[in-house]
Design a protein around this motif. Structure first.
Motif, PDB file in Angstrom:
ATOM      1  N   HIS A 104       0.851  -1.198   0.000  1.00  0.00           N
ATOM      2  CA  HIS A 104       0.000   0.000   0.000  1.00  0.00           C
ATOM      3  C   HIS A 104       0.880   1.238   0.000  1.00  0.00           C
ATOM      4  CE1 HIS A 104      -3.634  -2.340   0.934  1.00  0.00           C
ATOM      5  NE2 HIS A 104      -2.843  -3.066   1.683  1.00  0.00           N
ATOM      6  N   HIS A 105       1.614   1.409  -1.081  1.00  0.00           N
ATOM      7  CA  HIS A 105       2.618   2.479  -1.038  1.00  0.00           C
ATOM      8  C   HIS A 105       2.017   3.871  -0.928  1.00  0.00           C
ATOM      9  CE1 HIS A 105       1.961   2.201  -5.446  1.00  0.00           C
ATOM     10  NE2 HIS A 105       2.175   3.500  -5.396  1.00  0.00           N
ATOM     11  N   LEU A 106       0.809   4.055  -1.447  1.00  0.00           N
ATOM     12  CA  LEU A 106       0.214   5.393  -1.337  1.00  0.00           C
ATOM     13  C   LEU A 106      -0.109   5.746   0.119  1.00  0.00           C
ATOM     14  CD1 LEU A 106      -2.192   6.303  -4.222  1.00  0.00           C
ATOM     15  CD2 LEU A 106      -0.508   7.731  -3.076  1.00  0.00           C
ATOM     16  N   GLU A 107      -0.738   4.805   0.796  1.00  0.00           N
ATOM     17  CA  GLU A 107      -1.040   5.030   2.211  1.00  0.00           C
ATOM     18  C   GLU A 107       0.255   5.204   3.002  1.00  0.00           C
ATOM     19  OE1 GLU A 107      -2.522   2.882   0.296  1.00  0.00           O
ATOM     20  OE2 GLU A 107      -4.679   3.054   0.567  1.00  0.00           O
ATOM     21  N   SER A 108       1.249   4.439   2.630  1.00  0.00           N
ATOM     22  CA  SER A 108       2.544   4.529   3.299  1.00  0.00           C
ATOM     23  C   SER A 108       3.183   5.904   3.088  1.00  0.00           C
ATOM     24  CB  SER A 108       3.462   3.429   2.783  1.00  0.00           C
ATOM     25  OG  SER A 108       4.727   3.504   3.393  1.00  0.00           O
ATOM     26  N   HIS A 109       3.148   6.358   1.859  1.00  0.00           N
ATOM     27  CA  HIS A 109       3.667   7.693   1.559  1.00  0.00           C
ATOM     28  C   HIS A 109       2.931   8.760   2.356  1.00  0.00           C
ATOM     29  CE1 HIS A 109       5.205   6.287  -2.592  1.00  0.00           C
ATOM     30  NE2 HIS A 109       6.224   6.475  -1.801  1.00  0.00           N
ATOM     31  N   PHE A 110       1.644   8.598   2.381  1.00  0.00           N
ATOM     32  CA  PHE A 110       0.804   9.580   3.077  1.00  0.00           C
ATOM     33  C   PHE A 110       1.158   9.661   4.561  1.00  0.00           C
ATOM     34  CE2 PHE A 110      -3.056  10.326   5.605  1.00  0.00           C
ATOM     35  CZ  PHE A 110      -3.373  11.593   5.189  1.00  0.00           C
ATOM     36  N   LEU A 111       1.266   8.507   5.193  1.00  0.00           N
ATOM     37  CA  LEU A 111       1.597   8.502   6.621  1.00  0.00           C
ATOM     38  C   LEU A 111       3.019   8.994   6.867  1.00  0.00           C
ATOM     39  CD1 LEU A 111      -0.117   5.174   7.765  1.00  0.00           C
ATOM     40  CD2 LEU A 111      -0.874   7.520   8.166  1.00  0.00           C
ATOM     41  N   PHE A 112       3.882   8.657   5.951  1.00  0.00           N
ATOM     42  CA  PHE A 112       5.264   9.144   6.029  1.00  0.00           C
ATOM     43  C   PHE A 112       5.267  10.676   6.025  1.00  0.00           C
ATOM     44  CE2 PHE A 112       9.671   9.558   5.337  1.00  0.00           C
ATOM     45  CZ  PHE A 112      10.275   8.320   5.448  1.00  0.00           C
ATOM     46  N   GLY A 113       4.561  11.236   5.065  1.00  0.00           N
ATOM     47  CA  GLY A 113       4.477  12.693   4.946  1.00  0.00           C
ATOM     48  C   GLY A 113       3.823  13.300   6.172  1.00  0.00           C
ATOM     49  N   LEU A 114       2.802  12.642   6.646  1.00  0.00           N
ATOM     50  CA  LEU A 114       2.061  13.108   7.815  1.00  0.00           C
ATOM     51  C   LEU A 114       2.990  13.316   9.004  1.00  0.00           C
ATOM     52  CD1 LEU A 114      -0.901  13.653   8.505  1.00  0.00           C
ATOM     53  CD2 LEU A 114      -1.026  11.339   9.396  1.00  0.00           C
ATOM     54  N   SER A 115       3.847  12.340   9.229  1.00  0.00           N
ATOM     55  CA  SER A 115       4.734  12.397  10.392  1.00  0.00           C
ATOM     56  C   SER A 115       5.796  13.484  10.259  1.00  0.00           C
ATOM     57  CB  SER A 115       5.411  11.049  10.596  1.00  0.00           C
ATOM     58  OG  SER A 115       6.461  10.880   9.660  1.00  0.00           O
ATOM     59  N   GLN A 116       5.874  14.074   9.080  1.00  0.00           N
ATOM     60  CA  GLN A 116       6.896  15.108   8.895  1.00  0.00           C
ATOM     61  C   GLN A 116       6.305  16.509   8.795  1.00  0.00           C
ATOM     62  OE1 GLN A 116       9.602  14.012   5.770  1.00  0.00           O
ATOM     63  NE2 GLN A 116      10.437  12.438   7.094  1.00  0.00           N
ATOM     64  N   ASN A 117       4.997  16.592   8.748  1.00  0.00           N
ATOM     65  CA  ASN A 117       4.381  17.918   8.616  1.00  0.00           C
ATOM     66  C   ASN A 117       3.452  18.200   9.777  1.00  0.00           C
ATOM     67  OD1 ASN A 117       5.515  18.609   6.017  1.00  0.00           O
ATOM     68  ND2 ASN A 117       4.242  16.943   5.242  1.00  0.00           N
ATOM     69  N   LEU A 118       3.945  17.856  10.933  1.00  0.00           N
ATOM     70  CA  LEU A 118       3.098  17.861  12.115  1.00  0.00           C
ATOM     71  C   LEU A 118       2.834  19.233  12.663  1.00  0.00           C
ATOM     72  CD1 LEU A 118       5.992  16.497  14.056  1.00  0.00           C
ATOM     73  CD2 LEU A 118       4.975  15.074  12.304  1.00  0.00           C
ATOM     74  N   HIS A 119       3.621  20.197  12.257  1.00  0.00           N
ATOM     75  CA  HIS A 119       3.567  21.468  12.960  1.00  0.00           C
ATOM     76  C   HIS A 119       2.880  22.587  12.210  1.00  0.00           C
ATOM     77  CE1 HIS A 119       5.916  19.940  16.277  1.00  0.00           C
ATOM     78  NE2 HIS A 119       6.648  19.309  15.392  1.00  0.00           N
ATOM     79  N   SER A 120       2.295  22.253  11.059  1.00  0.00           N
ATOM     80  CA  SER A 120       1.445  23.239  10.387  1.00  0.00           C
ATOM     81  C   SER A 120       0.328  23.622  11.349  1.00  0.00           C
ATOM     82  CB  SER A 120       0.858  22.633   9.110  1.00  0.00           C
ATOM     83  OG  SER A 120       1.508  23.113   7.972  1.00  0.00           O
ATOM     84  N   PRO A 121       0.134  24.912  11.535  1.00  0.00           N
ATOM     85  CA  PRO A 121      -0.828  25.379  12.529  1.00  0.00           C
ATOM     86  C   PRO A 121      -2.173  24.642  12.499  1.00  0.00           C
ATOM     87  CG  PRO A 121       0.260  27.240  11.506  1.00  0.00           C
ATOM     88  CD  PRO A 121       0.774  26.015  10.804  1.00  0.00           C
ATOM     89  N   SER A 122      -2.711  24.412  11.317  1.00  0.00           N
ATOM     90  CA  SER A 122      -4.055  23.822  11.239  1.00  0.00           C
ATOM     91  C   SER A 122      -4.105  22.365  11.672  1.00  0.00           C
ATOM     92  CB  SER A 122      -4.602  23.918   9.817  1.00  0.00           C
ATOM     93  OG  SER A 122      -3.770  24.658   8.990  1.00  0.00           O
ATOM     94  N   VAL A 123      -2.983  21.659  11.579  1.00  0.00           N
ATOM     95  CA  VAL A 123      -3.002  20.243  11.955  1.00  0.00           C
ATOM     96  C   VAL A 123      -2.424  19.976  13.321  1.00  0.00           C
ATOM     97  CG1 VAL A 123      -3.206  18.771   9.940  1.00  0.00           C
ATOM     98  CG2 VAL A 123      -1.138  20.118  10.252  1.00  0.00           C
ATOM     99  N   LYS A 124      -1.834  20.979  13.924  1.00  0.00           N
ATOM    100  CA  LYS A 124      -1.147  20.797  15.199  1.00  0.00           C
ATOM    101  C   LYS A 124      -2.020  20.119  16.251  1.00  0.00           C
ATOM    102  CE  LYS A 124       2.709  21.774  17.510  1.00  0.00           C
ATOM    103  NZ  LYS A 124       2.369  21.753  18.944  1.00  0.00           N
ATOM    104  N   PRO A 125      -3.179  20.656  16.549  1.00  0.00           N
ATOM    105  CA  PRO A 125      -3.998  20.023  17.601  1.00  0.00           C
ATOM    106  C   PRO A 125      -4.324  18.579  17.264  1.00  0.00           C
ATOM    107  CG  PRO A 125      -5.102  21.971  16.678  1.00  0.00           C
ATOM    108  CD  PRO A 125      -3.821  21.818  15.941  1.00  0.00           C
ATOM    109  N   LEU A 126      -4.657  18.367  16.026  1.00  0.00           N
ATOM    110  CA  LEU A 126      -4.950  17.023  15.540  1.00  0.00           C
ATOM    111  C   LEU A 126      -3.777  16.090  15.756  1.00  0.00           C
ATOM    112  CD1 LEU A 126      -6.803  15.201  13.804  1.00  0.00           C
ATOM    113  CD2 LEU A 126      -5.593  16.102  11.810  1.00  0.00           C
ATOM    114  N   PHE A 127      -2.631  16.580  15.388  1.00  0.00           N
ATOM    115  CA  PHE A 127      -1.460  15.734  15.483  1.00  0.00           C
ATOM    116  C   PHE A 127      -1.037  15.484  16.927  1.00  0.00           C
ATOM    117  CE2 PHE A 127       2.629  13.967  14.880  1.00  0.00           C
ATOM    118  CZ  PHE A 127       2.447  13.209  13.733  1.00  0.00           C
ATOM    119  N   ASP A 128      -1.145  16.501  17.745  1.00  0.00           N
ATOM    120  CA  ASP A 128      -0.814  16.341  19.165  1.00  0.00           C
ATOM    121  C   ASP A 128      -1.613  15.194  19.759  1.00  0.00           C
ATOM    122  OD1 ASP A 128       0.947  18.363  19.024  1.00  0.00           O
ATOM    123  OD2 ASP A 128      -0.248  19.840  20.109  1.00  0.00           O
TER     124      ASP A 128
END
Lengths: 224, 224
Positions: A104-128
């Motif tokens: 599932h390389h697309l899902e894998s890429h997505f989660l990979f990217g997710l873990s690296q863009n954690l601090h964008s203001p709009s996603v911060k609370p979500l990611f925390d």
DNA sequence: ATAAATTATGACTAGTTAGTCACTTTAATT
DNA sequence: AATTAAAGTGACTAACTAGTCATAATTTAT
């Protein structure tokens, strides 16, 4: 969650839309991902997206849920109790992660990217929030190891959990750092991140684990 | 680098502009930081900024250089040779970092934010470069310790260096994670990140170092 | 076949941004 | 005081964005 309209869509269309957005959000941080661009690629009207989802965040949450569910199925395949020590379990976790990536390389890429863009203001609370949960799981693991007398007990468990959690992330980041994997390129080429790198990867993981193992394992620094 | 016009500005105005932008870039990732908003706050015309800097990136690079220079002066205060082992040096590095934070909280905030917004597409290449350099420095440190027989020699040095480098970052992140520091709030209140938390911080650092120490130190796992 | 319900559409709104440039104001020099 | 040089300005451009909504196309039900 998506609107009823989206779920009523035929599976093929649903998959195409999901795929396209997974790709977009895999490459760009939330705030820079463009719905306009994706609908252009898909050849559908922008309005349609708003028939399917409440808004951008609703769409994003759907993607997270989707990708996480797929990965969770892989993680659930293995159980700590089936391994003699934590580290063989940890390595196995990595291996199923590798399978997940291959299949599932697309899902894998997505989660990979997710873990690296954690601090964008709009996603911060979500990611925390996601982070809280992840670290909590690791803390339970750590506590269980201490209980068994396999991990040292002279360090606060939350510190051990956090460090352990990050070890996984750091390993991934390091692979990227040395150029062994290139997520951006892999996405463009529609290939799994770790394609044909499985052995090198596992070798790297083994080194990393050999390094951190003495930090966690009970031995002379144990005060029990 | 800034245009001649900026350097000819009187020091006070220069400082005000620098401060305002440090604040903005400390709080938002590069692509979301808004020049328009800052000039509004400053009460100057937007055109002026383009009289001072080539473009947004030029301004950003100036801020990085500025903040880094200030911090570098603190780091340079201490030398590895003045300490019996690496870890007392490492702790001391943290302490001067604390001083830096207390005395230059804006620059500290800015660098703090910088290390968390590394993956915005526009800053990625820039950050990769900074990272290369940082890890290289850590690799030299690691090699020197191995030379002295103080660090183990059965793990590739680049892995040790990367892990060590990240240990510092993880410690910072963890402090934020448990809510001990709150950079966003500190910026708003114009206070240093670690204000009145120095003891708790050092206690935390001590735990972290106690944890990772056995991973690096030479002992039974040394094959030499 | 007709009517009703559902789904798709894309022009449009209201907002954002970085960067430009002809012009004005201020400062320095003659 | 007159002239020249430097610094400051803000309306404007061009390019984006998320989200809306009246209308059109398509399915489904009658």
């Amino acid at each position: 969650m998506p609107k009823a309209t989206f779920n009523k869509l035929k599976a093929e269309k649903k998959a195409l839309i999901t795929k396209a957005f997974l790709r977009e959000f895999a490459v760009k941080p939330y705030d820079e991902a463009s719905i306009s661009e994706v609908v252009k690629q898909l050849g559908i009207a922008k309005g349609s997206i708003y028939q399917y989802f409440e808004d951008k965040m609703d769409l994003f949450l759907y993607l997270i849920e989707k990708a996480n569910a797929v990965k969770a199925a892989y993680i659930a395949q293995i159980k700590r109790d089936d391994y003699p020590d934590f580290w063989s379990y940890f390595i196995e976790l990595f291996k199923v992660g590798l399978n997940f990536d291959t299949e599932h390389h697309l899902e894998s890429h997505f989660l990979f990217g997710l873990s690296q863009n954690l601090h964008s203001p709009s996603v911060k609370p979500l990611f925390d929030n996601m982070m809280q949960q992840a670290v909590q799981i690791f803390e339970e693991l750590v506590k269980a190891e201490i209980e068994k007398g396999l991990f040292r007990n002279d360090i606060p468990t939350n510190i051990m959990a956090y460090s352990l959690f990050h070890t996984g992330r750091d390993m991934q980041e390091h692979l990227q750092f040395i150029g062994l994997v290139n997520p951006q390129k892999s996405i463009a080429e529609q290939l799994p991140v770790y394609h044909h790198k499985e052995e090198l990867l596992m070798e790297h993981v083994q080194h990393y684990i050999n390094l951190v193992k003495p930090a966690f394992n009970a031995s002379d620094h144990d005060k029990s």
